[in-house]
Design a protein around this motif. Structure first.
Motif, PDB file in Angstrom:
ATOM      1  N   ASN A 172       0.796  -1.230   0.000  1.00  0.00           N
ATOM      2  CA  ASN A 172       0.000   0.000   0.000  1.00  0.00           C
ATOM      3  C   ASN A 172       0.829   1.282   0.000  1.00  0.00           C
ATOM      4  N   THR A 175       4.671   0.980  -5.341  1.00  0.00           N
ATOM      5  CA  THR A 175       4.250   0.032  -6.379  1.00  0.00           C
ATOM      6  C   THR A 175       5.234  -1.117  -6.573  1.00  0.00           C
ATOM      7  N   GLN A 178       3.930  -4.775  -6.400  1.00  0.00           N
ATOM      8  CA  GLN A 178       3.071  -5.133  -7.530  1.00  0.00           C
ATOM      9  C   GLN A 178       3.905  -5.513  -8.749  1.00  0.00           C
ATOM     10  N   ARG A 203      -7.267  -3.827   0.646  1.00  0.00           N
ATOM     11  CA  ARG A 203      -6.735  -2.987  -0.436  1.00  0.00           C
ATOM     12  C   ARG A 203      -5.473  -3.604  -1.029  1.00  0.00           C
ATOM     13  N   LYS A 206      -6.413  -6.502  -3.253  1.00  0.00           N
ATOM     14  CA  LYS A 206      -6.972  -6.058  -4.536  1.00  0.00           C
ATOM     15  C   LYS A 206      -5.873  -5.520  -5.458  1.00  0.00           C
ATOM     16  N   MET A 207      -4.909  -4.817  -4.881  1.00  0.00           N
ATOM     17  CA  MET A 207      -3.818  -4.275  -5.692  1.00  0.00           C
ATOM     18  C   MET A 207      -2.963  -5.395  -6.284  1.00  0.00           C
ATOM     19  N   THR A 210      -4.845  -6.960  -9.104  1.00  0.00           N
ATOM     20  CA  THR A 210      -4.848  -6.103 -10.292  1.00  0.00           C
ATOM     21  C   THR A 210      -3.741  -6.494 -11.263  1.00  0.00           C
TER      22      THR A 210
END
Length: 250
Positions: A172, A175, A178, A203, A206-207, A210
């Motif tokens: 969070n 990046t 990710q 959150r 979900k990231m 993605t």
């Protein structure tokens, strides 16, 4: 220096500057056994797939992902696997302090084209366990971790070692995780009991979804250990491993 004194020195150093390696300093203790249980659960959860690379992260900073990833690396190495642990937290690196190794050359040097792979791999005091430290803190961590050289690195390391473990930054806040999670076989979220915010964990999940990360599950740490000596002020790491199918509803 005797093995006992070496372990004591490492324990003092890592707790002060890095993270505690209880799986090395107290391999037969309760906490080390919890890490072994988590290792077994992860292995069973991926029995139908070839799990060669795992990323450990958390939703926010200071939630114990380095403690979990580093101790899991020791646990897998103790099983006889050749393990390579990479400090991909280029903003707040800790692995060089935890294992008391040089950080003069590391991941950032390789990704920027200033060092070869052989130059940045270092052995540790744990048999079968090798590390790649972060290297000097760069001004552009996300750009380096998103470069094509990270794909080359992961391919070379998974070919050379039985297991690659990435200690990554919180999801969070930046990046970076990710970018990395999209490139590894599996990702595990570290969730401290009573500390992690549920919305923050949702959150983070979900990231990761993605970027189509394969979320293997979550490790709940800092679980209060009643009727025991505990660890880190009455709590211990490795409270439990929860597969992805159990976290998807939360």
């Amino acid at each position: 220096m005797s093995l006992f004194n070496r372990k004591k020195k490492l324990e003092d150093t890592s707790l002060k500057y890095g993270v505690g390696l209880v799986t090395y300093t107290d391999p037969s203790g309760m906490i080390a056994e919890q890490f072994k249980t988590i290792r077994t659960n992860i292995q069973f959860s991926s029995v139908d797939s070839d799990l060669k690379s795992i990323l450990f992260t958390s939703s926010e900073p200071s939630e114990g992902k380095s403690t979990v990833s580093n101790n899991m690396a020791v646990t897998w190495a103790d099983q006889g696997n050749r393990v390579i642990l990479v400090d991909s937290d280029l903003r707040r690196p800790t692995i060089h302090r935890t294992f008391d190794v040089s950080n003069r050359k590391g991941l950032t040097n390789y990704l920027s084209g200033n060092a070869s792979l052989d130059e940045i791999i270092q052995p540790t005091m744990v048999q079968n366990l090798y590390v790649i430290t972060s290297g000097p803190v760069p001004p552009n961590p996300a750009e380096l971790l998103g470069s094509s050289r990270i794909n080359t690195l992961i391919k070379e390391l998974t070919d050379k070692y039985d297991l690659l473990i990435l200690d990554a930054p919180p999801v969070n806040t930046v990046t970076d995780s990710q970018l990395l999670a999209a490139r590894v076989d599996g990702t595990i979220l570290v969730v401290p009991q009573g500390i992690a915010d549920k919305n923050g964990v949702r959150r983070a999940k979900k990231m990761l979804e993605t970027v189509h990360a394969n979320i293997l599950g979550a490790v709940m740490n800092r679980v209060t250990a009643q009727k025991s000596e505990g660890y880190y002020g009455g709590s211990y790491y490795g409270g439990g491993y929860y597969g992805a199918e159990k976290t998807s509803k939360d």
